[in-house]
Design an enzyme around this catalytic site. Structure first.
Site, mmCIF file in Angstrom:
data_model
loop_
_atom_site.group_PDB
_atom_site.id
_atom_site.type_symbol
_atom_site.label_atom_id
_atom_site.label_comp_id
_atom_site.label_asym_id
_atom_site.label_seq_id
_atom_site.Cartn_x
_atom_site.Cartn_y
_atom_site.Cartn_z
ATOM 1 N N ASP A 67 11.976 16.318 19.072
ATOM 2 C CA ASP A 67 11.946 17.617 19.742
ATOM 3 C C ASP A 67 11.911 18.767 18.738
ATOM 4 O OD1 ASP A 67 12.055 16.184 22.054
ATOM 5 O OD2 ASP A 67 14.120 16.711 22.565
ATOM 6 N N ASN A 137 13.517 26.127 24.716
ATOM 7 C CA ASN A 137 14.805 25.566 25.139
ATOM 8 C C ASN A 137 15.817 26.642 25.515
ATOM 9 O OD1 ASN A 137 14.131 22.907 25.001
ATOM 10 N ND2 ASN A 137 15.178 22.488 23.081
ATOM 11 N N ARG A 165 34.898 36.099 26.861
ATOM 12 C CA ARG A 165 35.385 35.948 25.490
ATOM 13 C C ARG A 165 35.183 34.481 25.153
ATOM 14 N NH1 ARG A 165 38.473 39.902 27.795
ATOM 15 N NH2 ARG A 165 38.955 41.736 26.504
ATOM 16 N N GLY A 179 19.960 20.195 26.533
ATOM 17 C CA GLY A 179 20.350 20.368 25.138
ATOM 18 C C GLY A 179 21.663 21.102 24.982
ATOM 19 N N GLN A 237 15.919 26.876 15.859
ATOM 20 C CA GLN A 237 14.907 26.904 14.804
ATOM 21 C C GLN A 237 14.856 28.251 14.095
ATOM 22 O OE1 GLN A 237 12.552 24.161 14.164
ATOM 23 N NE2 GLN A 237 14.055 23.077 15.408
#
Length: 278
Positions: A67, A137, A165, A179, A237
């Site tokens: 992925d 994603n 918070r 994910g 990424q």
């Protein structure tokens, strides 16, 4: 038909399979280009066929990797080019075939025996400017200091939805729901649904729970603690530090990610991969 070939750079088996794919397509009479990084790690390709990902203008990109490799391709290519993912990763939620199925899959593509699966993406604006890649994603707003929480408010279409918070806030597509968002307690969302998941990351208040909203929603995130920097992550990424006063706005992108698929069924593939992960 013109093909692009991209491989995972840190796995020799992926690079070798990429060359076999390249050779198969060339022998079959197709134009094929290879990205610079793949060529850099395995120099057996013809140098005349090497291009930066940003310059790919092909009909299909064959991605050999996991992925992460697919996300790298998505972030760098300028056009909505369909991706055929061959799994050389761990779980490969985004990939379509296993390595032993590669050439049967390519034969089906050549024969036109496939369909295109389109996935929504998210676009992020920082102080009104789009300076970061679209997310397939998720977009994550994270604490800039490990071990220190951040204080955020987020708004849905202008209305205050919650004040949290937490270690951060994850805004996920259905594709990304398996994910980071799932690790934060978010639900699995069928990738065919047109929604967005908002999941606080390790919130202090038990009342701060994940939400599912229409993908047409405008999501505004504001940092209440104006003395603390935050980190913006896109698909794991791309990362950037943001000043405390930065106004973050997330909307559905006009662009989509396209995948080459051979099977229209979602189940049991997705649920089996989720179970194998845990």
């Amino acid at each position: 038909m013109k093909f692009g070939v991209v491989a995972r750079r840190d796995k020799l088996e992926a690079l070798k399979l990429a060359y076999r794919v390249y050779d198969f397509l060339k022998v079959s009479g197709f134009d094929v280009v290879v990205d610079e990084d793949t060529y850099r790690y395995l120099g057996e390709f013809s140098e005349d066929d090497v291009l930066p990902l940003e310059e790919f203008d092909v009909d299909i990109i064959v991605v050999i990797g996991g992925d992460g490799t697919i996300l790298r391709v998505e972030h760098k290519t300028k056009k909505e080019i369909p991706i055929l993912g061959i799994n050389m990763g761990t779980l490969g939620f985004l990939t379509e075939v296993e390595p032993h199925e590669t050439f049967f899959a390519l034969s089906r593509v050549i024969e036109g025996d496939y369909h295109i699966d389109e996935r929504i993406k998210l676009r992020t604006f920082l102080d009104g400017e789009n300076r970061v890649p679209d997310a397939l994603n998720e977009v994550a707003v994270l604490t800039g200091i490990p071990g220190k929480i951040i204080h955020l408010k987020y708004y849905i279409d202008g209305g205050l939805a919650d004040e949290v918070r937490a270690d951060g806030l994850i805004i996920s597509t259905p594709t990304g729901s398996t994910g980071y968002a799932m690790s934060a307690g978010g639900p699995f969302v069928d990738p065919r649904l047109d929604v967005v998941v908002i999941a606080p990351l390790a919130p202090i208040a038990l009342s701060s729970r994940p939400m599912v909203v229409p993908s047409s929603s405008r999501i505004d995130v504001r940092n209440v603690a104006m003395t603390r920097e935050v980190i913006l992550s896109v698909d794991g990424q791309f990362y950037t530090y943001l000043s405390p006063e930065t106004e973050i706005t997330i909307v559905r992108s006009p662009r989509k990610t396209k995948f080459v698929r051979f099977n229209r069924e979602i189940y049991p593939k997705y649920t089996m991969k989720i179970k194998s992960r845990f």
